[in-house]
Enzyme design. Structure first.
Site, PDB file in Angstrom:
ATOM      1  N   HIS A 181     -11.135  -6.386   7.223  1.00  0.00           N
ATOM      2  CA  HIS A 181     -11.965  -5.991   6.086  1.00  0.00           C
ATOM      3  C   HIS A 181     -13.142  -5.100   6.496  1.00  0.00           C
ATOM      4  O   HIS A 181     -13.958  -4.768   5.635  1.00  0.00           O
ATOM      5  CB  HIS A 181     -12.559  -7.233   5.398  1.00  0.00           C
ATOM      6  CG  HIS A 181     -11.561  -8.265   5.020  1.00  0.00           C
ATOM      7  ND1 HIS A 181     -11.175  -9.275   5.873  1.00  0.00           N
ATOM      8  CD2 HIS A 181     -10.843  -8.444   3.890  1.00  0.00           C
ATOM      9  CE1 HIS A 181     -10.276 -10.041   5.277  1.00  0.00           C
ATOM     10  NE2 HIS A 181     -10.049  -9.554   4.077  1.00  0.00           N
ATOM     11  N   ASP A 241      -8.542  -1.040   5.965  1.00  0.00           N
ATOM     12  CA  ASP A 241      -7.709  -1.622   7.017  1.00  0.00           C
ATOM     13  C   ASP A 241      -6.255  -1.759   6.571  1.00  0.00           C
ATOM     14  O   ASP A 241      -5.329  -1.665   7.381  1.00  0.00           O
ATOM     15  CB  ASP A 241      -8.229  -3.011   7.403  1.00  0.00           C
ATOM     16  CG  ASP A 241      -9.717  -3.022   7.670  1.00  0.00           C
ATOM     17  OD1 ASP A 241     -10.110  -3.298   8.807  1.00  0.00           O
ATOM     18  OD2 ASP A 241     -10.492  -2.763   6.725  1.00  0.00           O
ATOM     19  N   TYR A 242      -6.045  -1.994   5.273  1.00  0.00           N
ATOM     20  CA  TYR A 242      -4.703  -2.284   4.777  1.00  0.00           C
ATOM     21  C   TYR A 242      -3.888  -1.036   4.469  1.00  0.00           C
ATOM     22  O   TYR A 242      -2.707  -1.138   4.125  1.00  0.00           O
ATOM     23  CB  TYR A 242      -4.789  -3.124   3.494  1.00  0.00           C
ATOM     24  CG  TYR A 242      -5.492  -4.456   3.657  1.00  0.00           C
ATOM     25  CD1 TYR A 242      -5.697  -5.012   4.918  1.00  0.00           C
ATOM     26  CD2 TYR A 242      -5.961  -5.149   2.550  1.00  0.00           C
ATOM     27  CE1 TYR A 242      -6.342  -6.223   5.062  1.00  0.00           C
ATOM     28  CE2 TYR A 242      -6.611  -6.368   2.687  1.00  0.00           C
ATOM     29  CZ  TYR A 242      -6.805  -6.904   3.950  1.00  0.00           C
ATOM     30  OH  TYR A 242      -7.441  -8.104   4.094  1.00  0.00           O
ATOM     31  N   GLN A 284      -7.566  -1.911  -1.476  1.00  0.00           N
ATOM     32  CA  GLN A 284      -8.696  -2.837  -1.477  1.00  0.00           C
ATOM     33  C   GLN A 284      -9.590  -2.678  -0.253  1.00  0.00           C
ATOM     34  O   GLN A 284     -10.813  -2.623  -0.370  1.00  0.00           O
ATOM     35  CB  GLN A 284      -8.184  -4.278  -1.576  1.00  0.00           C
ATOM     36  CG  GLN A 284      -7.738  -4.660  -2.968  1.00  0.00           C
ATOM     37  CD  GLN A 284      -7.345  -6.117  -3.077  1.00  0.00           C
ATOM     38  OE1 GLN A 284      -7.324  -6.851  -2.083  1.00  0.00           O
ATOM     39  NE2 GLN A 284      -7.021  -6.551  -4.285  1.00  0.00           N
ATOM     40  N   PHE A 285      -8.975  -2.626   0.919  1.00  0.00           N
ATOM     41  CA  PHE A 285      -9.716  -2.433   2.164  1.00  0.00           C
ATOM     42  C   PHE A 285      -9.009  -1.353   2.968  1.00  0.00           C
ATOM     43  O   PHE A 285      -7.772  -1.355   3.062  1.00  0.00           O
ATOM     44  CB  PHE A 285      -9.787  -3.721   2.989  1.00  0.00           C
ATOM     45  CG  PHE A 285     -10.559  -4.827   2.327  1.00  0.00           C
ATOM     46  CD1 PHE A 285     -11.925  -4.954   2.519  1.00  0.00           C
ATOM     47  CD2 PHE A 285      -9.915  -5.741   1.510  1.00  0.00           C
ATOM     48  CE1 PHE A 285     -12.632  -5.978   1.901  1.00  0.00           C
ATOM     49  CE2 PHE A 285     -10.607  -6.765   0.892  1.00  0.00           C
ATOM     50  CZ  PHE A 285     -11.981  -6.885   1.083  1.00  0.00           C
ATOM     51  N   GLU A 310       0.808  -1.214   0.000  1.00  0.00           N
ATOM     52  CA  GLU A 310       0.000   0.000   0.000  1.00  0.00           C
ATOM     53  C   GLU A 310       0.844   1.268   0.000  1.00  0.00           C
ATOM     54  O   GLU A 310       0.454   2.279  -0.598  1.00  0.00           O
ATOM     55  CB  GLU A 310      -0.956  -0.008   1.203  1.00  0.00           C
ATOM     56  CG  GLU A 310      -2.145  -0.932   1.050  1.00  0.00           C
ATOM     57  CD  GLU A 310      -1.788  -2.408   1.200  1.00  0.00           C
ATOM     58  OE1 GLU A 310      -2.547  -3.267   0.715  1.00  0.00           O
ATOM     59  OE2 GLU A 310      -0.732  -2.706   1.811  1.00  0.00           O
TER      60      GLU A 310
END
Length: 698
Positions: free
Chosen positions: A481, A428-429, A425-426, A402
């Site tokens: 997620h 959280d990441y 994508q999420f 990321e």
């Protein structure tokens, strides 16, 4: 330029080298360094970080063209002088003068920055510029430019995640990047053997980057090696890493005692053998370019000139405290535009797809960069499916990193001032990229408006998918997620954060976000990707919201920082509910159910933009209703929702008939995988109804 460099053709080596001018640049760097060290010791300003021993970087820059980009290390005073010839800049920044060319007195000394000279804004976070440098290189390659970027850092910097990101960016995409590790054997008080094991050259080669070790105390060897590396890069053979061996003649900074951690024998040997200014001076005399005594005469002449410059600088103005809020954030001005395209039903995912294609239609250099975004499906959620179909080369799948994604997009936007899109994508990441995100948001402020970092970070946030929590099955996103994520961005000065609730808003706000010069985080609630308009308890669509699932074709924008007031029912408003994202739909369902039972009206304020949020609209809604509920999908652990609630208490106290109600997810990690616990985790329309019932009784 302080060195006479004449380029024969745009794509040829810079030649010839004026060795006397190069030496003068190096002596000037040493003289400025010695002057500023003395002034710090005298208490004239609070901090200085020395560059003695690193003057050979002037030779590296001498091998470049003026159109090449630089991302400089804080010991690169000689590189600054080689590119700009500006002796005033270092003194102005040391004395914190508003006339400072680097940051107008806002940053510490030795943070080199100049958009006009293509020098990226220096940061204190060691290696922090490296991911941005990769983005510059990516954009240069995208434009088929013959220019390159040189990014330098120390041996300590080579150990950072930031530098590892640049190495991977450069290798994977074969970028026109010259990476320079200025290895002086010390990272503050820690020897370089702690920073890396084995050979940096072999390490780089193993990653797919050509590399060599160079003696940075030998100026002609440094220059000749730099010429070779530059020629290699310009010929399209990919990036190069130069492990530049040199010596540090100063302590780490004015806050460090060199004798407390380095042996006197090692200091003496370094001074005797690794001083590039003395070494080059001896070479010039030995080869007949200078006479004995010329180097010392030159030093005295330069020092006399610096004394004059210093006197001028001391007469220049210091910053005024009244400017402290200037250049924090740049919200794009919105001009009302009526959508002319035909409206038709569309999901939020469809609206995002359309917006990305619209941006690609309007800007031939726009791209989306992220994990799997170039797949035929268009990423794991299909948000780039239309882009892949129409412009497959502009939906670019990235390595799974990321920080690499954000840095590349941020740097690319700095080249031409136009936002590109990073997809995480999420949400959280995103946390591996937090330093790069924070630096991007800070850039305009620290450079006093000389630099901006336009970019969009799109990311799925919140729980599951399929619709409002109260009208669908559990999302099953589980941990990693399901975080809402707004608190990670709304507390960063300079960052714009958007969280749409409807397809109409998602498209219009995403198109407007691309016009922003400040970075934008665009939170896309997973449950809203394919949701229908909210419904009441009897399954009836709430007509006040239904129109926002009809999305016009073509281009239109909506204002950033403007909330929407949605009135459900007739008559006086009894309660205002402040919400955003999926909670807007939950709030509308709750409002419709209560109004059907009790009559009257309830107003839902959909913030849409979380930061900066629309304080005036919130205040007006509170004043009319006198009762307010704030509802968020976040856990109540210093959440963004709690910030909004606190703001209402502090600024609307006398318009309230009772304490504002606050509703949030439970204070636990988001979110359990099994359906019963996940449903219990988040607020629903029923939760809101129960709290409003209590509020109306007060």
């Amino acid at each position: 330029m302080t060195v006479n460099i004449e380029a024969t053709e745009a794509d040829t080596l810079a030649q010839p080298l004026d060795v006397i001018a190069l030496f003068r640049t190096m002596v000037t760097a040493r003289a400025i360094n010695d002057l500023l060290k003395t002034r710090k010791t005298q208490g004239r300003f609070p901090f200085y970080i020395g560059c003695a021993g690193h003057e050979g970087m002037a030779a590296v820059v001498a091998a470049l063209q003026e159109s090449d980009w630089l991302a400089l290390y804080y010991r690169d005073l000689a590189a600054w002088l080689q590119r700009t010839g500006d002796v005033y800049g270092p003194l102005r920044e040391a004395y914190s003068r508003s006339t400072g060319s680097m940051c107008s007195g806002r940053n510490m000394p030795s943070h080199y920055s100049s958009r006009s000279h293509r020098i990226l804004p220096g940061v204190s976070e060691v290696g922090g510029l490296a991911p941005f440098a990769g983005g510059i290189g990516f954009s240069l390659k995208q434009h088929a430019s013959k220019d390159l970027i040189m990014c330098s850092t120390g041996d300590g910097g080579s150990a950072t995640n930031d530098f590892s990101v640049l190495l991977r960016q450069s290798a994977v995409h074969q970028l026109p990047v010259l990476m320079v590790i200025e290895d002086n054997n010390w990272a503050i008080t820690t020897p370089s053997v702690v920073q890396y094991a084995g050979s940096l050259v072999e390490w780089a080669k193993g990653a797919g980057v050509y590399a060599e070790e160079v003696d940075g105390t030998d100026i002609m060897a440094t220059y000749e090696a730099s010429k070779r590396f530059v020629a290699r890069i310009r010929s399209g053979q990919g990036p190069v890493l130069m492990h530049l061996r040199l010596g540090l003649l100063d302590p780490h900074s004015s806050s460090t005692d060199i004798k407390s951690y380095r042996k006197k024998e090692e200091i003496a040997l370094t001074t005797e053998t690794k001083d590039p200014v003395k070494n080059f001076g001896r070479w010039l005399v030995a080869n007949g370019h200078l006479q004995e005594g010329d180097p010392e005469r030159m030093r005295k002449e330069i020092r006399s000139e610096l004394d004059r410059v210093e006197r001028e600088v001391l007469q220049e103005p210091e910053p005024d405290g009244s400017r402290v809020m200037q250049h924090v954030v740049a919200v794009p001005e919105w001009h009302e535009n009526i959508p002319r395209g035909a409206k038709r039903p569309l999901t939020m995912l469809g609206a995002i797809n359309e917006a990305l294609v619209e941006l690609a239609d309007r800007d031939p250099n726009f791209f989306v960069y992220g994990q799997d975004v170039g797949s035929p499906k268009g990423g794991v959620f299909g948000a780039t499916a239309n882009l892949v179909q129409k412009y497959p080369e502009r939906a670019i799948s990235s390595p799974l990193n990321e920080q690499l994604i954000v840095g590349l997009v941020a740097g690319a936007g700095m080249v031409d001032g136009k936002a590109r899109c990073a997809e995480i994508q999420f949400v959280d990441y995103h946390q591996s990229s937090t330093q790069t995100v924070r630096l991007a948001a800070r850039t305009s402020y620290q450079s006093f408006g000389d630099w901006y970092v336009p970019m969009i970070i799109r990311t799925k946030s919140g729980s599951g998918g399929g619709g409002p929590i109260s009208s669908s099955t559990a999302g099953g996103g589980a941990f990693g997620h399901s975080n809402a994520g707004e608190q990670w961005f709304t507390n960063i000065p300079g960052m714009i954060t958007i969280c749409p609730a409807t397809p109409f808003d998602a498209k219009g706000l995403l198109l407007q976000a691309a016009r922003s010069q400040s970075p934008v985080t665009f939170l896309e609630r997973g449950r809203l990707y394919r949701s229908e308009p909210p419904k009441d308890a009897e399954g009836n669509i709430i007509h006040q919201m239904a129109e926002y699932w009809s999305v016009p074709e073509g281009y239109y924008t909506l204002p950033i920082g403007k909330a929407r007031r949605i009135r459900i029912g007739e008559g006086p408003v009894s309660v205002a509910i402040v919400a955003w994202g999926s909670m807007t739909l939950e709030a509308c369902t709750a409002a419709a159910n209560i109004v059907k039972q009790e009559g009257g009206a309830i107003e839902v304020v959909d913030l849409r933009t979380l930061m900066p949020f629309d304080e005036a609209t919130v205040a007006a809604a509170v004043k009319e209703a006198n009762r307010v509920v704030v509802v968020t999908e976040e856990s109540d652990l210093t959440s963004y929702g709690r910030h909004v609630h606190s703001w209402i208490v502090q600024n609307c106290f006398y318009d309230l008939d009772g304490s504002p109600t606050f509703i949030s997810a439970v204070a636990a990690p988001a979110a359990p995988y099994n359906a019963p616990e996940e449903v219990a985790f988040y607020p629903t329309a029923k939760t809101i109804e129960e709290r409003i019932a209590d509020l109306l009784v007060e």
